[in-house]
Design an enzyme around this catalytic site. Sequence first.
Site, PDB file in Angstrom:
ATOM      1  N   LYS A  64       5.559  -8.248  13.790  1.00 28.45           N
ATOM      2  CA  LYS A  64       5.305  -8.378  12.353  1.00 28.45           C
ATOM      3  C   LYS A  64       6.644  -8.367  11.633  1.00 28.45           C
ATOM      4  CE  LYS A  64       3.583  -5.080   9.552  1.00 28.45           C
ATOM      5  NZ  LYS A  64       2.583  -4.226   8.873  1.00 28.45           N
ATOM      6  N   ARG A  71      -5.108  -0.594   8.257  1.00 28.25           N
ATOM      7  CA  ARG A  71      -4.697   0.194   9.425  1.00 28.25           C
ATOM      8  C   ARG A  71      -3.907   1.429   9.013  1.00 28.25           C
ATOM      9  NH1 ARG A  71       0.986   0.352   8.921  1.00 28.25           N
ATOM     10  NH2 ARG A  71       2.042  -1.447   9.832  1.00 28.25           N
ATOM     11  N   GLY A  77       3.068   7.138   2.015  1.00 25.40           N
ATOM     12  CA  GLY A  77       3.348   6.176   0.965  1.00 25.40           C
ATOM     13  C   GLY A  77       4.758   5.628   0.899  1.00 25.40           C
ATOM     14  N   ALA A  78       5.760   6.458   1.220  1.00 24.22           N
ATOM     15  CA  ALA A  78       7.146   6.022   1.058  1.00 24.22           C
ATOM     16  C   ALA A  78       7.439   4.814   1.944  1.00 24.22           C
ATOM     17  CB  ALA A  78       8.099   7.159   1.396  1.00 24.22           C
ATOM     18  N   SER A  83       3.595   9.224   8.530  1.00 19.25           N
ATOM     19  CA  SER A  83       3.388   7.903   9.120  1.00 19.25           C
ATOM     20  C   SER A  83       4.283   6.871   8.439  1.00 19.25           C
ATOM     21  CB  SER A  83       1.919   7.493   8.952  1.00 19.25           C
ATOM     22  OG  SER A  83       1.710   6.169   9.359  1.00 19.25           O
TER      23      SER A  83
END
Length: 344
Positions: A82, A125, A238-239, A313
């Site tokens: 990706k 995801r 989020g970052a 994450s």
Amino acid sequence: MEADTSTDRHLSPRTTLVLSKSEIEGLVSMAQVIEAVEAAHADMSNGKAAQPAAVAMKLPSGSGAFLAMPALADRQGLAVVKLLADIPDNPGRHLPMQRSVALLVSQATGAPVAIFHGQIPTRIRTAAASAVATRHLSRPDSRVLGLIGAGDLAVEHVRAIREVRGIERVVVWSRSAATVARFIERVERDCPDLVPEGAASPQEVFAAADIVCTLTPSCEPHVKGAWFKPGQHINAVGAPPRPDHREIDSAGMARARVFLDSVPMAMHDSGDLLLAIADGAITAEQASTEIGDVITGAAPGRTSAEEITLFNSVGLAVQDLAIGDLIVRKAREKGVGKEIDLTA
């Protein structure tokens, strides 16, 4: 989570499936994606999937950063790359700050299986990964979901977390009252049994919630560890993947037991982690447990009802591979997308 042995469908695809953003919308259910993402993390733990760190590219001529994100998995018989473009100037052009496209390739032959728009799969995801972490790390009796940020990713997180916990109440904060109003309208439409509430501050969200998801593209930390409650679970997702961006302050990273989606990726891209280490709040060894190892039982998850757990994450290509396989299968079943012979 037995491996999918029906990978012969990827051995010699005659054509490459091209899927646009609108064609992907609604193709797969959140429950399906959560199970696929959980299996992908287990495969990483078991050595059946490879997830190297992304390759970051940037030139002095621009502010944009480009990440090439590869992964390889036996379960689907696929490889993926990706390309994520992180363009800080895009919001001023009324364009998304992050844009991406993914290429799926047969692991057996190298044949291109599909090319697809990355926005919706990335959003789904990401929420699914938070749900997987929530399933394995939060208290089973968690009932209140808190959200820092109220955009599309927040809506997706409501859908995802409800798949793994009996959420009865949602509390949300955003700098924009209009964004909160749109969020409440969408959640009331999609989940009529829930009555989402706006909060006056991020601190108010943490005071109310059992599970908190931080979902803002923040540079400076606006979440303080002093707000964390015993027994709380936090998904910090989020970052953007930049080592100088973070949502959680160093005290928060130190107060919680930290779990990662991927150690190499986090040590490369997670400002939440890297800045806390630089501040001396935690060591790399204190944040070295991957969620895949918790899923397989190779590492313990939550150890007490009072423990504070935090899933940090940065997003993985192996998750894109897992959802990409689902999307391609469903699209071909429904005759969605355009088949192109790239060898012609």
